[in-house]
Enzyme design. Structure first.
Site, PDB file in Angstrom:
ATOM      1  N   LYS A 204      39.308  59.259  34.048  1.00 36.23           N
ATOM      2  CA  LYS A 204      40.732  58.981  34.242  1.00 36.23           C
ATOM      3  C   LYS A 204      41.066  57.630  33.591  1.00 36.23           C
ATOM      4  CE  LYS A 204      44.095  56.854  36.785  1.00 36.23           C
ATOM      5  NZ  LYS A 204      44.812  56.526  35.560  1.00 36.23           N
TER       6      LYS A 204
ATOM      7  N   GLY B  99      39.064  47.475  36.744  1.00 33.59           N
ATOM      8  CA  GLY B  99      40.487  47.188  36.875  1.00 33.59           C
ATOM      9  C   GLY B  99      40.684  45.964  37.745  1.00 33.59           C
ATOM     10  N   SER B 100      41.823  45.901  38.425  1.00 34.70           N
ATOM     11  CA  SER B 100      42.143  44.707  39.205  1.00 34.70           C
ATOM     12  C   SER B 100      41.415  44.719  40.559  1.00 34.70           C
ATOM     13  CB  SER B 100      43.647  44.648  39.441  1.00 34.70           C
ATOM     14  OG  SER B 100      44.044  45.794  40.152  1.00 34.70           O
TER      15      SER B 100
ATOM     16  N   GLY C 134      40.558  47.916  42.955  1.00 33.75           N
ATOM     17  CA  GLY C 134      39.122  48.103  43.186  1.00 33.75           C
ATOM     18  C   GLY C 134      38.796  48.190  44.669  1.00 33.75           C
TER      19      GLY C 134
ATOM     20  N   GLU D  51      34.105  46.809  38.526  1.00 30.12           N
ATOM     21  CA  GLU D  51      34.220  45.632  37.656  1.00 30.12           C
ATOM     22  C   GLU D  51      35.664  45.199  37.715  1.00 30.12           C
ATOM     23  OE1 GLU D  51      32.127  43.771  36.330  1.00 30.12           O
ATOM     24  OE2 GLU D  51      30.343  45.006  36.574  1.00 30.12           O
TER      25      GLU D  51
ATOM     26  N   CYS E 206      39.158  40.396  30.795  1.00 27.58           N
ATOM     27  CA  CYS E 206      38.616  39.940  32.079  1.00 27.58           C
ATOM     28  C   CYS E 206      37.729  38.716  31.878  1.00 27.58           C
ATOM     29  CB  CYS E 206      37.841  41.059  32.747  1.00 27.58           C
ATOM     30  SG  CYS E 206      36.620  41.783  31.659  1.00 27.58           S
TER      31      CYS E 206
ATOM     32  N   GLN F 103      53.645  43.453  32.439  1.00 25.85           N
ATOM     33  CA  GLN F 103      52.695  42.362  32.251  1.00 25.85           C
ATOM     34  C   GLN F 103      53.418  41.128  31.709  1.00 25.85           C
ATOM     35  OE1 GLN F 103      49.322  42.223  33.129  1.00 25.85           O
ATOM     36  NE2 GLN F 103      49.558  40.071  32.602  1.00 25.85           N
TER      37      GLN F 103
ATOM     38  N   GLU G  86      44.378  35.475  38.795  1.00 25.02           N
ATOM     39  CA  GLU G  86      44.228  35.979  37.428  1.00 25.02           C
ATOM     40  C   GLU G  86      45.622  36.292  36.858  1.00 25.02           C
ATOM     41  OE1 GLU G  86      42.740  40.000  36.781  1.00 25.02           O
ATOM     42  OE2 GLU G  86      41.379  39.203  35.272  1.00 25.02           O
TER      43      GLU G  86
HETATM   44  P1  NAD Z   1      44.568  48.364  37.573  1.00 23.61           P
HETATM   45  O1  NAD Z   1      43.744  47.989  38.758  1.00 23.61           O
HETATM   46  O2  NAD Z   1      46.039  48.352  37.717  1.00 23.61           O
HETATM   47  O3  NAD Z   1      44.190  49.848  37.096  1.00 23.61           O
HETATM   48  C1  NAD Z   1      42.871  50.207  36.757  1.00 23.61           C
HETATM   49  C2  NAD Z   1      42.744  51.722  36.844  1.00 23.61           C
HETATM   50  O4  NAD Z   1      42.858  52.112  38.215  1.00 23.61           O
HETATM   51  C3  NAD Z   1      43.829  52.480  36.094  1.00 23.61           C
HETATM   52  O5  NAD Z   1      43.289  53.619  35.487  1.00 23.61           O
HETATM   53  C4  NAD Z   1      44.784  52.870  37.203  1.00 23.61           C
HETATM   54  O6  NAD Z   1      45.569  53.998  36.917  1.00 23.61           O
HETATM   55  C5  NAD Z   1      43.810  53.158  38.334  1.00 23.61           C
HETATM   56  N1  NAD Z   1      44.402  53.135  39.677  1.00 23.61           N
HETATM   57  C6  NAD Z   1      45.542  52.518  40.082  1.00 23.61           C
HETATM   58  N2  NAD Z   1      45.758  52.759  41.399  1.00 23.61           N
HETATM   59  C7  NAD Z   1      44.733  53.525  41.837  1.00 23.61           C
HETATM   60  C8  NAD Z   1      44.377  54.103  43.101  1.00 23.61           C
HETATM   61  N3  NAD Z   1      45.138  53.932  44.178  1.00 23.61           N
HETATM   62  N4  NAD Z   1      43.237  54.820  43.177  1.00 23.61           N
HETATM   63  C9  NAD Z   1      42.449  54.986  42.106  1.00 23.61           C
HETATM   64  N5  NAD Z   1      42.735  54.486  40.881  1.00 23.61           N
HETATM   65  C10 NAD Z   1      43.858  53.764  40.743  1.00 23.61           C
HETATM   66  O7  NAD Z   1      44.074  47.434  36.373  1.00 23.61           O
HETATM   67  P2  NAD Z   1      44.704  47.323  34.900  1.00 23.61           P
HETATM   68  O8  NAD Z   1      46.008  46.608  34.991  1.00 23.61           O
HETATM   69  O9  NAD Z   1      44.641  48.638  34.215  1.00 23.61           O
HETATM   70  O10 NAD Z   1      43.622  46.392  34.176  1.00 23.61           O
HETATM   71  C11 NAD Z   1      43.640  44.993  34.265  1.00 23.61           C
HETATM   72  C12 NAD Z   1      42.583  44.519  35.233  1.00 23.61           C
HETATM   73  O11 NAD Z   1      41.307  45.019  34.858  1.00 23.61           O
HETATM   74  C13 NAD Z   1      42.429  43.002  35.250  1.00 23.61           C
HETATM   75  O12 NAD Z   1      42.309  42.551  36.577  1.00 23.61           O
HETATM   76  C14 NAD Z   1      41.127  42.765  34.498  1.00 23.61           C
HETATM   77  O13 NAD Z   1      40.467  41.568  34.816  1.00 23.61           O
HETATM   78  C15 NAD Z   1      40.347  43.966  34.894  1.00 23.61           C
HETATM   79  N6  NAD Z   1      39.250  44.215  33.952  1.00 23.61           N
HETATM   80  C16 NAD Z   1      37.967  43.955  34.352  1.00 23.61           C
HETATM   81  C17 NAD Z   1      36.905  44.158  33.480  1.00 23.61           C
HETATM   82  C18 NAD Z   1      35.484  43.911  33.930  1.00 23.61           C
HETATM   83  O14 NAD Z   1      34.598  44.520  33.365  1.00 23.61           O
HETATM   84  N7  NAD Z   1      35.250  43.042  34.898  1.00 23.61           N
HETATM   85  C19 NAD Z   1      37.153  44.618  32.189  1.00 23.61           C
HETATM   86  C20 NAD Z   1      38.469  44.850  31.804  1.00 23.61           C
HETATM   87  C21 NAD Z   1      39.508  44.662  32.695  1.00 23.61           C
END
Ligand code: NAD
Length: 476
Positions: free
Chosen positions: A170, A223-224, A228, A245, A279, A326, A378
């Site tokens: 996804k 993701g965030s 997470g 992550e 990130c 953003q 962040e």
């Molecule tokens: P996000 O948390 O908004 O979304 C990440 C993913 O989760 C997306 O596919 C989103 O559709 C999905 N999602 C959203 N709500 C959900 C739910 N309730 N249940 C399951 N899945 C859900 O993050 P983003 O805005 O896409 O990405 C930016 C973030 O990702 C930043 O915080 C960044 O630091 C982090 N990031 C971390 C790494 C790492 O490896 N540490 C790498 C890249 C990005």
């Protein structure tokens, strides 16, 4: 309409999303299907069915398939890199670089699949042997963010398939184009039906269903922090395996004995390239007082020379912010920093360019203090802060004073300080005289504290999440 890929078939959904280029809001990249919860169930059920046979397919076949995927990505890296830049907004060289990395990741796991190994031990009971082997986890749900739309899916999908798992993928809503292109390649690589499934759509529906469904044995999420935690809480209800992550607030420490050019290069690259949307971005520049003023002056001069424009235009150093939401977040933090008493020493303005896009000049705050929100949360945009430190020990204390722990960098000529920093920075990755962002594809990736949860990703370390250990006792 670009469709979802479920059980070996391309399937339309009820709705479609419109994918727009952040460098040019009049440029529509395409329409992409939106899956609903029923289609996620369908994808999970097909992955479950496929798992039985896929998990015992020979390593040569798995290796050949991964190699075909990697080879096609590498052959098409310019085209895929262009799509990535058009969709996500990082510059074309960065887009091509990421596509290349995605191809290399598949090629790495094509070889790694052939290095599966276990252990043999003598039991404490004479005449009994102990075998420790690895088996696939089962069906894995892969949930990814928008900022590395080819590399992050690659570094989850490739090891998942290599170790014999079936995948329900996804991607983030903002980047269905790269996800679809990658899935198209995977759909032609020789995988049996159901082994790999693509379900595009909103996190609250598609992501949530993946976390909830009993047929998903393990979830790898990037993701965030807030999302997470939600995914982990839902998965914990049914004791599914989880790898998270998440965000970062990465420090780059610059000591008095630093080479000024290296320090400025590391700061520009780490804080602002990819529009600061990494990130591993260096969002906090912790600068020793002896070099502080010279560093701030040189960094300001370097920022003035950067070109912010269309991601695809030759000569662009920094592309647009990914979307309106953003951009509003970045501007909100810029306002917040000024309100908290930090000095906006450079940038932070909306820019008008030939095409309508989300352009923001790189922002630099000075005279900041560790408790300010701009130093604790962040931002995920082209915004960095400078914190003044009274020497190395103070700089280290500020570096570790954060809820995050992904990556930390130091610029110094002192082996003593570099060695101490490597050991005492409370993070998963350390960079010495290098930008905090920019890692290899064959080495472990991940952090500590709120940045990561569960085993490391990438390289041979990916095995830990995508396999489960079995211990067998054998009486000869
Ligand atoms: P996000 O948390 O908004 O979304 C990440 C993913 O989760 C997306 O596919 C989103 O559709 C999905 N999602 C959203 N709500 C959900 C739910 N309730 N249940 C399951 N899945 C859900 O993050 P983003 O805005 O896409 O990405 C930016 C973030 O990702 C930043 O915080 C960044 O630091 C982090 N990031 C971390 C790494 C790492 O490896 N540490 C790498 C890249 C990005």
């Amino acid at each position: 309409m670009h469709k979802n890929f479920i059980d070996g078939e391309w399937l339309a959904g009820g709705d479609a999303t419109v994918n727009v280029n952040p460098s040019n809001l009049d440029d529509v990249i395409g329409h992409y299907a939106v899956a609903d919860a029923t289609q996620v169930e369908h994808a999970v059920a097909s992955a479950r069915r496929a798992f039985k046979s896929w998990s015992v397919v020979g390593v040569q076949e798995r290796s050949d398939i991964l190699d075909r995927v990697g080879t096609e990505i590498l052959a098409r890296r310019e085209e895929l890199g262009r799509l990535l830049s058009r969709e996500e907004g990082k510059t074309l060289p960065e887009g091509i670089g990421e596509a290349t990395r995605a191809g290399q990741i598949f090629r790495f796991f094509a070889a790694e699949v052939l290095r599966g190994r276990g252990e043999l031990l003598d039991s404490v009971r004479p005449g009994i042997g102990v075998e420790i082997t690895r088996e696939p986890v089962g069906v894995v749900g892969l949930i990814t963010p928008w900022n590395f739309p080819l590399a992050i899916p690659a570094w989850k999908i490739a090891p998942a398939l290599a170790y014999g798992n079936c995948v329900v993928f996804k991607p983030a809503e903002l980047v269905p184009g790269c996800a679809w292109a990658l899935s198209d390649i995977l759909s032609r690589a020789g995988l049996p039906d159901g082994v790999f499934n693509l379900v595009m759509g909103p996190g609250a529906v598609v992501g949530d269903a993946i976390a909830r469904l009993a047929g998903v044995d393990a979830i790898s999420f990037t993701g965030s922090v807030s999302t997470g935690k939600r995914v982990a809480a839902v998965a914990a209800e049914r004791l599914a395996k989880v790898q998270l992550e998440m965000g970062g607030k990465n420090p780059l420490v610059i000591l008095d004995d630093a080479d000024l050019d290296v320090a400025v290069r590391c700061a520009v690259q780490g804080s602002y390239y990819s529009t600061g949307q990494r990130c591993t971005a260096s969002s906090r520049l912790i600068v020793a007082s002896g070099i502080h003023d010279r560093f701030v002056k040189s960094l300001g001069e370097a920022l003035r020379r950067l070109t912010v424009d269309d991601a695809l235009a030759p000569g662009t150093d920094i592309g647009p912010v990914v979307d309106e939401r953003q951009l509003a977040r970045d501007l909100g933090y810029i306002e917040c920093g000024t309100g908290e008493g930090a000095k906006l020493a450079f940038g932070g303005n909306l820019l008008t360019r030939a095409k309508r896009g989300h352009y923001l000049s790189p922002a630099l705050f000075t005279e900041t203090t560790p408790e300010m929100r701009i130093n604790r949360e962040e931002i995920f945009g082209p915004v960095a802060t400078v914190l003044r430190a009274d020497g190395y020990e103070h700089a280290l204390a500020i570096a570790n004073d954060t809820p995050f722990g992904l990556c930390a960098g130091i610029v110094t000529g002192s082996l003593k300080h570099a060695a101490h920093f490597k050991r005492n920075a409370d993070v998963g990755m350390v960079m010495v005289n290098l930008p905090t962002a920019g890692v290899d594809y064959h080495t472990p990736f991940g952090g500590r504290k709120a940045s990561s949860h569960g085993p490391r990703e990438q390289g041979a370390y990916a095995r830990e999440f995508f396999t489960t250990v079995k211990t067998s006792y054998v009486q000869a």
